[in-house]
Design a protein around this motif. Structure first.
Motif, PDB file in Angstrom:
ATOM      1  N   MET A 158      73.653  44.686  15.132  1.00 36.12           N
ATOM      2  CA  MET A 158      72.399  44.883  15.879  1.00 36.12           C
ATOM      3  C   MET A 158      72.741  45.156  17.353  1.00 36.12           C
ATOM      4  O   MET A 158      73.562  44.452  17.943  1.00 36.12           O
ATOM      5  N   SER A 159      72.124  46.165  17.924  1.00 35.74           N
ATOM      6  CA  SER A 159      72.442  46.449  19.323  1.00 35.74           C
ATOM      7  C   SER A 159      71.724  45.454  20.233  1.00 35.74           C
ATOM      8  O   SER A 159      70.799  44.773  19.823  1.00 35.74           O
ATOM      9  N   MET A 160      72.171  45.409  21.465  1.00 34.66           N
ATOM     10  CA  MET A 160      71.558  44.493  22.429  1.00 34.66           C
ATOM     11  C   MET A 160      70.201  45.029  22.873  1.00 34.66           C
ATOM     12  O   MET A 160      69.991  46.226  22.898  1.00 34.66           O
ATOM     13  N   THR A 161      69.318  44.110  23.250  1.00 32.98           N
ATOM     14  CA  THR A 161      68.063  44.540  23.858  1.00 32.98           C
ATOM     15  C   THR A 161      68.422  45.306  25.123  1.00 32.98           C
ATOM     16  O   THR A 161      69.281  44.851  25.886  1.00 32.98           O
ATOM     17  N   PRO A 162      67.841  46.469  25.354  1.00 31.20           N
ATOM     18  CA  PRO A 162      68.258  47.228  26.540  1.00 31.20           C
ATOM     19  C   PRO A 162      67.979  46.434  27.809  1.00 31.20           C
ATOM     20  O   PRO A 162      66.933  45.821  27.946  1.00 31.20           O
ATOM     21  N   SER A 163      68.945  46.449  28.719  1.00 35.07           N
ATOM     22  CA  SER A 163      68.787  45.635  29.925  1.00 35.07           C
ATOM     23  C   SER A 163      67.632  46.063  30.820  1.00 35.07           C
ATOM     24  O   SER A 163      67.259  45.313  31.710  1.00 35.07           O
ATOM     25  N   PRO A 164      67.010  47.275  30.610  1.00 36.09           N
ATOM     26  CA  PRO A 164      65.816  47.534  31.423  1.00 36.09           C
ATOM     27  C   PRO A 164      64.694  46.536  31.197  1.00 36.09           C
ATOM     28  O   PRO A 164      63.726  46.548  31.951  1.00 36.09           O
ATOM     29  N   VAL A 165      64.808  45.680  30.187  1.00 37.35           N
ATOM     30  CA  VAL A 165      63.772  44.659  30.012  1.00 37.35           C
ATOM     31  C   VAL A 165      64.153  43.425  30.828  1.00 37.35           C
ATOM     32  O   VAL A 165      65.189  42.811  30.583  1.00 37.35           O
ATOM     33  N   ARG A 166      63.329  43.098  31.825  1.00 39.97           N
ATOM     34  CA  ARG A 166      63.643  41.945  32.666  1.00 39.97           C
ATOM     35  C   ARG A 166      62.594  40.853  32.524  1.00 39.97           C
ATOM     36  O   ARG A 166      61.444  41.128  32.221  1.00 39.97           O
ATOM     37  N   ILE A 167      63.041  39.626  32.737  1.00 40.91           N
ATOM     38  CA  ILE A 167      62.126  38.487  32.782  1.00 40.91           C
ATOM     39  C   ILE A 167      61.910  38.148  34.258  1.00 40.91           C
ATOM     40  O   ILE A 167      62.876  38.013  35.013  1.00 40.91           O
ATOM     41  N   VAL A 168      60.639  38.045  34.657  1.00 41.82           N
ATOM     42  CA  VAL A 168      60.307  37.689  36.038  1.00 41.82           C
ATOM     43  C   VAL A 168      59.595  36.335  36.022  1.00 41.82           C
ATOM     44  O   VAL A 168      58.599  36.165  35.319  1.00 41.82           O
ATOM     45  N   LEU A 169      60.134  35.373  36.756  1.00 42.90           N
ATOM     46  CA  LEU A 169      59.502  34.051  36.835  1.00 42.90           C
ATOM     47  C   LEU A 169      58.878  33.865  38.211  1.00 42.90           C
ATOM     48  O   LEU A 169      59.554  33.992  39.229  1.00 42.90           O
ATOM     49  N   MET A 170      57.573  33.575  38.225  1.00 43.71           N
ATOM     50  CA  MET A 170      56.859  33.408  39.491  1.00 43.71           C
ATOM     51  C   MET A 170      56.885  31.942  39.935  1.00 43.71           C
ATOM     52  O   MET A 170      56.439  31.062  39.184  1.00 43.71           O
ATOM     53  N   ALA A 171      57.364  31.711  41.140  1.00 45.41           N
ATOM     54  CA  ALA A 171      57.261  30.404  41.803  1.00 45.41           C
ATOM     55  C   ALA A 171      57.528  29.214  40.879  1.00 45.41           C
ATOM     56  O   ALA A 171      56.740  28.267  40.826  1.00 45.41           O
ATOM     57  N   THR A 172      58.638  29.285  40.161  1.00 48.71           N
ATOM     58  CA  THR A 172      58.955  28.198  39.225  1.00 48.71           C
ATOM     59  C   THR A 172      59.246  26.910  39.993  1.00 48.71           C
ATOM     60  O   THR A 172      59.997  26.915  40.965  1.00 48.71           O
ATOM     61  N   SER A 173      58.639  25.796  39.567  1.00 43.88           N
ATOM     62  CA  SER A 173      58.837  24.549  40.323  1.00 43.88           C
ATOM     63  C   SER A 173      60.072  23.784  39.871  1.00 43.88           C
ATOM     64  O   SER A 173      60.710  23.132  40.683  1.00 43.88           O
ATOM     65  N   HIS A 174      60.377  23.822  38.569  1.00 42.42           N
ATOM     66  CA  HIS A 174      61.483  22.999  38.086  1.00 42.42           C
ATOM     67  C   HIS A 174      62.726  23.836  37.810  1.00 42.42           C
ATOM     68  O   HIS A 174      62.716  24.700  36.926  1.00 42.42           O
ATOM     69  N   PRO A 175      63.809  23.560  38.533  1.00 39.93           N
ATOM     70  CA  PRO A 175      65.031  24.349  38.316  1.00 39.93           C
ATOM     71  C   PRO A 175      65.538  24.235  36.879  1.00 39.93           C
ATOM     72  O   PRO A 175      66.130  25.181  36.347  1.00 39.93           O
ATOM     73  N   GLY A 176      65.282  23.084  36.236  1.00 42.71           N
ATOM     74  CA  GLY A 176      65.697  22.924  34.837  1.00 42.71           C
ATOM     75  C   GLY A 176      65.050  23.980  33.954  1.00 42.71           C
ATOM     76  O   GLY A 176      65.676  24.506  33.023  1.00 42.71           O
ATOM     77  N   ASN A 177      63.812  24.309  34.240  1.00 43.95           N
ATOM     78  CA  ASN A 177      63.127  25.345  33.456  1.00 43.95           C
ATOM     79  C   ASN A 177      63.791  26.706  33.629  1.00 43.95           C
ATOM     80  O   ASN A 177      63.860  27.491  32.681  1.00 43.95           O
ATOM     81  N   ILE A 178      64.253  26.994  34.829  1.00 35.41           N
ATOM     82  CA  ILE A 178      64.919  28.284  35.071  1.00 35.41           C
ATOM     83  C   ILE A 178      66.180  28.366  34.203  1.00 35.41           C
ATOM     84  O   ILE A 178      66.450  29.391  33.565  1.00 35.41           O
ATOM     85  N   GLY A 179      66.912  27.247  34.128  1.00 32.04           N
ATOM     86  CA  GLY A 179      68.106  27.205  33.284  1.00 32.04           C
ATOM     87  C   GLY A 179      67.757  27.393  31.814  1.00 32.04           C
ATOM     88  O   GLY A 179      68.422  28.144  31.087  1.00 32.04           O
ATOM     89  N   ALA A 180      66.698  26.715  31.373  1.00 29.55           N
ATOM     90  CA  ALA A 180      66.294  26.816  29.967  1.00 29.55           C
ATOM     91  C   ALA A 180      65.834  28.238  29.634  1.00 29.55           C
ATOM     92  O   ALA A 180      66.057  28.736  28.530  1.00 29.55           O
ATOM     93  N   VAL A 181      65.202  28.898  30.597  1.00 34.44           N
ATOM     94  CA  VAL A 181      64.796  30.300  30.405  1.00 34.44           C
ATOM     95  C   VAL A 181      66.036  31.179  30.243  1.00 34.44           C
ATOM     96  O   VAL A 181      66.107  32.026  29.347  1.00 34.44           O
ATOM     97  N   ALA A 182      67.041  30.950  31.079  1.00 35.49           N
ATOM     98  CA  ALA A 182      68.280  31.745  31.000  1.00 35.49           C
ATOM     99  C   ALA A 182      68.907  31.601  29.620  1.00 35.49           C
ATOM    100  O   ALA A 182      69.354  32.578  29.011  1.00 35.49           O
ATOM    101  N   ARG A 183      68.900  30.373  29.108  1.00 34.54           N
ATOM    102  CA  ARG A 183      69.481  30.138  27.783  1.00 34.54           C
ATOM    103  C   ARG A 183      68.687  30.870  26.697  1.00 34.54           C
ATOM    104  O   ARG A 183      69.267  31.534  25.823  1.00 34.54           O
ATOM    105  N   ALA A 184      67.359  30.752  26.765  1.00 38.70           N
ATOM    106  CA  ALA A 184      66.502  31.431  25.776  1.00 38.70           C
ATOM    107  C   ALA A 184      66.761  32.935  25.811  1.00 38.70           C
ATOM    108  O   ALA A 184      66.829  33.604  24.772  1.00 38.70           O
TER     109      ALA A 184
END
Ligand code: SAH
Length: 248
Positions: free
Chosen positions: A1-27
């Motif tokens: 299976m090919s990779m999702t094309p990198s033109p798809v980006r995730i944008v997080l607005m004003a995230t309060s908890h740094p732990g959530n940013i890490g969990a998003v990166a993992r997902a």
């Protein structure tokens, strides 16, 4: 299976908890997404983010930090907002599966695509929603519709992964969508032309330009169409100039 094309980006607005940013990166990394953009994160970089990212710390290291949503989406042809809320929204939300199909198709046609997630406490503001072409809502129980942000990213990213598997091998050549920057120039052009006419804003609350923006966001205009629109505005502008010259 090919990779999702990198033109798809995730944008997080004003995230309060740094732990959530890490969990998003993992997902993201689990599902083959690479590009993370953070708009005014409260605390970043942060050890809690690295801890929760586990093996996805490369995504954090490459994350791009912005001070406004506009710069995070400037080069994007398609901007998809995410929201648990059903009220006061200018769009009919789509479900993640339908959204994923559209996103993957647009990405394969060469457009940069942003999926935008709101802050933990408030979600996406109306101003942020106004910058989106469409909205996706993950169906939930009516009693409690708000997912943890990383869980929401996980579900959307998983659907992107599934949609990738079904992508057509041959993509026909289509005109890329206008970027948000190009649209911005069009709105400025339109506004400057209107300013010189006797045209009145008859919307109930004087929000003419936001209604116009909503219309064009829904239409998802391509680069050729925006060139035509700009050409029309230029022609009208020139005519006004020569009319004025005739008046003297
Ligand atoms: N109290 C906020 C919840 C924000 S949850 C509100 O009422 O909107 C943080 C983010 O996770 C949201 O902004 C959205 O990006 C995402 N999210 C949470 N639940 C979601 C759902 N059911 N569908 C789509 N996105 C969701």
């Amino acid at each position: 299976m090919s990779m999702t094309p990198s033109p798809v980006r995730i944008v997080l607005m004003a995230t309060s908890h740094p732990g959530n940013i890490g969990a998003v990166a993992r997902a993201m990394k689990n599902m083959g997404l690479q590009s993370l953009h953070l708009v005014q994160p409260r605390e970043f970089p942060h050890p809690e983010a690295v801890a929760r990212a586990a093996g996805a710390d490369d995504i954090l290291a490459n994350a791009v930090v912005h001070s406004t949503m506009k710069t995070a989406i400037a080069d994007c042809g398609l901007v998809v907002g995410t929201s648990a809320r059903q009220r006061h929204i200018p769009f009919d939300p789509v479900e993640p599966r339908e959204c994923a199909r559209l996103v993957i198709d647009r990405a394969h046609e060469g457009n940069a695509v942003a999926l935008v997630f709101g802050s933990e406490r408030t979600g996406l503001t109306n101003t942020e929603l106004a910058l989106c072409n469409m909205l996706v809502t993950i169906p939930t129980s009516d009693e409690y519709s708000s997912l943890n942000i990383a869980m929401a990213v996980q579900i959307i990213a998983y659907e992107l992964r599934l949609a990738m598997r079904n992508q057509p091998v041959l993509v026909e050549q289509v005109e890329p969508l206008a970027t948000q920057d190009e649209l911005e120039l069009f709105y400025q052009h339109l506004q400057s032309l209107l300013a010189g006419t006797g045209f009145r804003d008859h919307t109930s609350n004087g929000h003419l330009m936001s209604r116009v923006r909503r219309l064009f966001n829904r239409a998802q205009v391509d680069r050729n169409e925006i060139r035509i629109l700009r050409g029309i505005l230029s022609a009208l502008q020139q005519q006004r100039v020569s009319d004025r010259a005739g008046e003297v």
